[in-house]
Design a protein around this motif. Structure first.
Motif, short mmCIF file in Angstrom:
data_model
loop_
_atom_site.label_atom_id
_atom_site.label_comp_id
_atom_site.label_asym_id
_atom_site.label_seq_id
_atom_site.Cartn_x
_atom_site.Cartn_y
_atom_site.Cartn_z
N UNK A 225 0.63 -1.41 0.13
CA UNK A 225 -0.14 0.04 0.09
C UNK A 225 0.85 1.34 0.18
N UNK A 226 0.66 2.22 -1.05
CA UNK A 226 1.10 3.56 -1.02
C UNK A 226 0.39 4.54 -0.62
N UNK A 227 0.65 5.09 0.62
CA UNK A 227 -0.27 6.12 0.99
C UNK A 227 0.15 7.53 1.31
N UNK A 228 -0.05 8.34 0.49
CA UNK A 228 0.49 9.72 0.54
C UNK A 228 0.06 10.63 1.57
N UNK A 229 0.74 11.31 2.14
CA UNK A 229 0.45 12.30 3.19
C UNK A 229 -0.56 13.43 2.49
N UNK A 230 -1.36 13.82 3.21
CA UNK A 230 -2.57 14.45 2.82
C UNK A 230 -1.76 15.90 2.01
N UNK A 231 -2.15 16.18 0.67
CA UNK A 231 -1.78 17.26 0.10
C UNK A 231 -0.32 17.00 -0.71
N UNK A 232 0.07 15.77 -0.56
CA UNK A 232 1.25 15.47 -1.08
C UNK A 232 1.10 14.23 -2.10
N UNK A 233 2.02 13.46 -2.30
CA UNK A 233 2.08 12.18 -3.30
C UNK A 233 2.74 11.12 -2.89
N UNK A 234 2.72 9.93 -3.30
CA UNK A 234 3.59 8.77 -3.49
C UNK A 234 4.06 8.57 -4.68
N UNK A 235 5.19 8.00 -4.73
CA UNK A 235 5.80 7.47 -6.23
C UNK A 235 6.59 6.26 -5.84
N UNK A 236 6.57 5.55 -6.67
CA UNK A 236 7.46 4.32 -6.98
C UNK A 236 8.03 4.14 -8.46
N UNK A 237 9.52 3.82 -8.33
CA UNK A 237 10.13 3.77 -9.77
C UNK A 237 10.12 2.04 -10.29
N UNK A 238 10.46 1.42 -9.12
CA UNK A 238 10.34 -0.19 -9.45
C UNK A 238 10.01 -0.87 -8.46
N UNK A 239 9.36 -2.23 -8.49
CA UNK A 239 9.19 -2.96 -7.37
C UNK A 239 9.81 -4.44 -7.76
N UNK A 240 10.21 -5.24 -6.75
CA UNK A 240 10.53 -6.62 -6.66
C UNK A 240 9.92 -7.22 -5.58
N UNK A 241 8.97 -8.33 -6.09
CA UNK A 241 8.48 -9.29 -4.65
C UNK A 241 8.93 -10.66 -5.20
N UNK A 242 9.71 -11.34 -4.25
CA UNK A 242 10.51 -12.43 -4.88
C UNK A 242 10.54 -13.28 -3.66
N UNK A 243 10.06 -14.61 -3.54
CA UNK A 243 10.11 -15.43 -2.62
C UNK A 243 11.51 -15.88 -2.24
N UNK A 244 12.00 -16.05 -0.98
CA UNK A 244 13.30 -16.52 -0.61
C UNK A 244 13.11 -17.87 0.03
#
Length: 604
Positions: free
Chosen positions: A178-197
Motif C-alpha cells: 500500500x502506497x499512502x501519500x500524506x494529505x496534500x502530497x503524493x507517493x511514487x515508486x520507480x520499480x518493485x520486486x517481490x520475490x520469495x526466498x
C-alpha cells in the motif's frame, strides 16, 4: 611423554550443563551418515519485477527482467494514473528513469504461489514531474505498508537513487503493498520486486547479546529491513552474482583501522560446506574472502579488529556474521573471540571444529535489542590471548537487518492499525530464553554433586575434594568452551587441578569428557537427557572406584576441620581462594531421593 594430571571427575557438573544456544552452521557428525548436498542456486516460485511507469520491458545488467507498467496493471488498484520519465537521468539502473505517481492510496496485490519469506525491494528516485502531476517528487511524503507491517512511514526520498530492501514472512496466499501519500502530497515508486526466498534464510532462533548472552526465539514472527550487507575483505558482489539477487558492498566504509587488517582471498572452489548446511544463506564469494590481523604473528593478543556502522537506536537488529578459516594451515590452530557492541558473543571460536574442515562455511545470528543498542553497531574479532595456537582473528561477512518493533513497524512508532508502540524502544516480540542455560547448569550441577554425595559422602570430608567439582575460572571465557577446546586438542588433563594429578582413572575421565561434549551439542535433538547425564556420571564414578590410579586418595584420609567439626575446603581460582563448608552426612537420604527425581528427567 608423561601426562599431566587429569580433568577433575565431577566438574562435569559445570561443564556438561552449559548448553550452547541453537545456532546456524550445524556441526559435523561422526556417524558416517551422508547428507545430500544442498543446492547452490535458487529458482523462486514467486517473482514479480515491475518497472513502474515504463512503456517498455527492461533487462538490467545483473540479469533481471522487469515487466512494463501495462503488463503489471492487473496487480494495481489506483484512482489515478500519473507517470513520469527521464531517459537522460544519470542513474545506475534504467529502472530509475521512470516512475508511477499516486495522489491517493494505491495498492499492489500480488498472488503468491508459496507462503513464507519474501523479499520486497522498492526503488526510489525523485524524477521531475510534468505539469499534470503538480507535485515535486523531491518533497513528496508518503508511507508504504503491507497488510501486517509498516515498511516506510512519512518517507521522503533523497535526491539520489536508493533501493529499500525488506524481508517479510507472508503467511497468506497474497501480499499487498500500500502506497499512502500524506494529505496534500503524493507517493511514487520507480520499480518493485517481490520475490520469495528460501525457508532457511531466516531461522527462528538466534543468540541475544544483551542484557545477557542467551538464546532467543520468535524470529520468524518479525519483519526485517536490510540495512547492511558487507563482503568483508573482498570485492563488492553484484546482484547478478548472488542467486537470491542480493548486492554486497565492501567493508571499506566500516573498518576502523585499515592498517590493522589484511585482506585475504582464496578460489571459491576452496570453500567447503558441512553436511546439512545451506549454500544459499550467502554466496560462496563471501566465504572465499576475509579480513584478518595484519602481521598476525607479531600483533598484541589483546588487539581487536573493528567494524562500525550507523543504526537507529530505537529498533532491534539481527546481526549475521559469516566465517570461514581460509588463513590456517592446520586444524584446531585458530581460536578467537567475537564481540557485538562490546559484548563477547562467541568465546574461543574454532572454525575447523565447528565445520569439520579448513575453509568450512559457518555463520551465526545475534540479536541486539533496542534497549541495548546505540546509534552505532560495532562488530569486533580478536585473538583469545591464551596459548591456543595461531594469534589471529578473522571475519568474512556481515549482514545487519533491522527488526520490526512491537507494533510491527520498521519505520517509526506507529503500526498498520495506527497503534503506537508502548515505549519508544522498539521492544522485540522475540521471546528470550536467556535463563535456560543457567537453569540447566544448576540442575546438572546439583545432580552431579548428589551422585557423589549419595555414593561417597566421605569424599565431602576430604581435603580439597570440593575443588574437583569446579573448572578453573579463566577470565572472559565460558567454562564449557574453554574445557572443550582442551578436549579437542587431546589435552584435557592440562586443565586439571594439579593437586589431583594422577588420581583419576583415565577411562573414567574419558567418559566424563564425552558426556560433557554431548551435553554441549548445538542442537537440542543431539543432546542427551538429564537422566543419561546422571547415569553417565555414576558410571564414571564406578570406574573410578573400581580401578583408582596408584596414589589416589583413599577413604579415611585426614582432612581439615572447622571449629564446628564440618569440613573446610579451599578452592583456588587464579590466586584467590574461598571457603566452603561441607554438607552434613545426615542429609544423605534426602540426596538419594533428589537423585532419583533428577535421573528420571528427560528434558534436553
Amino acid at each position: 611423554m608423561a601426562r599431566r594430571g587429569t580433568f577433575p571427575l565431577a566438574l562435569l557438573a559445570a561443564l556438561a550443563a552449559l548448553t550452547c544456544a541453537a545456532g546456524q552452521g550445524r556441526p559435523v557428525v561422526d556417524d558416517g551418515a551422508q547428507t545430500p548436498p544442498t543446492p547452490s542456486s535458487f529458482t523462486p516460485k514467486d517473482s514479480f519485477l515491475i518497472d513502474c511507469g515504463s512503456a517498455e520491458a527492461v533487462n538490467t545488467s545483473d540479469g533481471k527482467s522487469y515487466k512494463t507498467d501495462a503488463q503489471a496493471n492487473h496487480l494495481l488498484a489506483a484512482k489515478d494514473a500519473f507517470r513520469v520519465a527521464d531517459d537522460k537521468a544519470d542513474v545506475p539502473s534504467p529502472v530509475y528513469r521512470t516512475a508511477r505517481v499516486f495522489k491517493e492510496e494505491a495498492v499492489y496485490s500480488f498472488p503468491l504461489a508459496v507462503p513464507g519469506w519474501h523479499f520486497i525491494r522498492l526503488y526510489f528516485f525523485p524524477l521531475k514531474g510534468g505539469p499534470d502531476v503538480g507535485v515535486d517528487l523531491a518533497s513528496a511524503t508518503f508511507s508504504v505498508a503491507t497488510d501486517a507491517n509498516v515498511l516506510l512511514h512519512s518517507f521522503t526520498a533523497d535526491a539520489k537513487p536508493v533501493m529499500k530492501e525488506f524481508l517479510v514472512n507472508a503467511t497468506e496466499n497474497h501480499l499487498a503493498l500500500k502506497f499512502q501519500p500524506l494529505k496534500g502530497s503524493a507517493a511514487f515508486i520507480n520499480a518493485i520486486e517481490v520475490v520469495n526466498a528460501p525457508d532457511e534464510l531466516v531461522t527462528d532462533n538466534a543468540l541475544s547479546v544483551a542484557p545477557t548472552l542467551g538464546p532467543v526465539s520468535g524470529l520468524a514472527e518479525s519483519a526485517y529491513q536490510v540495512v547492511y550487507r558487507v563482503n568483508v575483505g573482498g570485492p563488492a558482489i553484484g546482484a547478478g552474482n548472488d542467486t537470491l539477487g542480493r548486492a554486497w558492498e565492501t567493508d571499506a566504509a566500516y573498518v576502523q583501522d585499515k592498517n590493522a587488517v589484511k585482506d585475504v582471498s582464496v578460489p571459491t572452489s576452496t570453500v567447503k560446506y558441512p553436511d546439512g548446511s545451506s549454500r544459499l544463506v550467502a554466496p560462496t564469494l563471501v566465504y572465499a574472502s576475509a579480513a584478518h590481523m595484519a602481521d598476525a604473528e607479531t600483533k598484541s593478543p589483546n588487539f581487536n579488529l573493528t567494524w562500525r556502522m550507523d543504526v537507529d537506536a530505537s529498533f532491534g537488529y539481527l546481526v549475521r556474521l559469516f566465517f570461514a578459516d581460509i588463513v590456517s594451515d592446520s586444524l584446531n590452530d585458530l581460536y578467537f573471540n567475537v564481540y557485538v557492541n562490546g559484548r563477547k558473543a562467541i568465546s574461543g571460536l574454532d572454525l575447523s571444529t565447528v565445520t569439520g574442515d579448513l575453509a568450512g562455511a559457518f555463520y551465526k545470528d545475534f540479536v541486539v535489542n533496542a534497549s541495548a543498542s546505540a546509534d552505532k553497531l560495532t562488530v569486533q574479532v580478536a585473538p583469545m590471548g591464551q596459548d591456543t595456537g595461531r594469534v589471529d582473528a578473522l571475519l568474512n561477512g556481515i549482514e545487519v537487518l533491522k527488526m520490526s518493533n512491537a507494533v510491527n513497524s520498521l519505520d517509526g512508532e506507529f503500526g498498520v492499525d495506527g497503534k503506537k508502540a508502548d515505549d519508544g524502544t522498539g521492544s522485540r516480540k522475540a521471546v528470550a530464553a536467556v535463563g535456560f542455560a543457567m537453569m540447566f547448569g544448576a540442575f546438572a550441577g546439583l545432580g552431579a554433586m548428589v551422585v557423589k554425595w549419595y555414593k561417597r559422602p566421605q569424599d565431602w570430608e576430604r581435603r580439597n575434594s570440593f575443588s574437583s567439582w569446579l573448572l578453573p575460572i579463566h577470565t572472559g571465557q565460558s567454562l564449557a568452551e574453554w574445557g572443550m577446546q582442551w578436549k579437542r586438542k587431546g589435552l584435557i588433563e592440562k586443565i586439571m587441578d594439579p593437586k589431583l594429578a594422577g588420581t583419576v582413572n583415565q577411562e573414567s575421565l574419558n567418559k566424563f569428557a564425552e558426556t560433557a561434549e554431548k551435553c554441549l551439542a548445538e542442537f537440542g535433538s543431539d543432546r542427551i537427557s538429564m537422566g543419561d547425564v546422571l547415569w553417565n556420571l555414576e558410571y564414571a564414578l564406578q570406574m573410578q572406584d573400581a580401578n583408582p590410579p596408584e596414589g589416589a586418595p583413599k577413604d579415611g584420609d585426614e582432612h581439615d576441620s572447622s571449629a564446628d567439626g564440618s569440613s573446610v575446603n579451599t578452592i583456588s581460582t587464579e590466586g584467590s581462594s574461598s571457603v566452603v563448608t561441607s554438607v552434613p552426612d545426615t542429609s544423605t537420604t534426602a540426596a538419594g531421593e533428589l537423585f532419583q527425581q533428577l535421573a528420571d528427567m528427560k528434558g534436553r
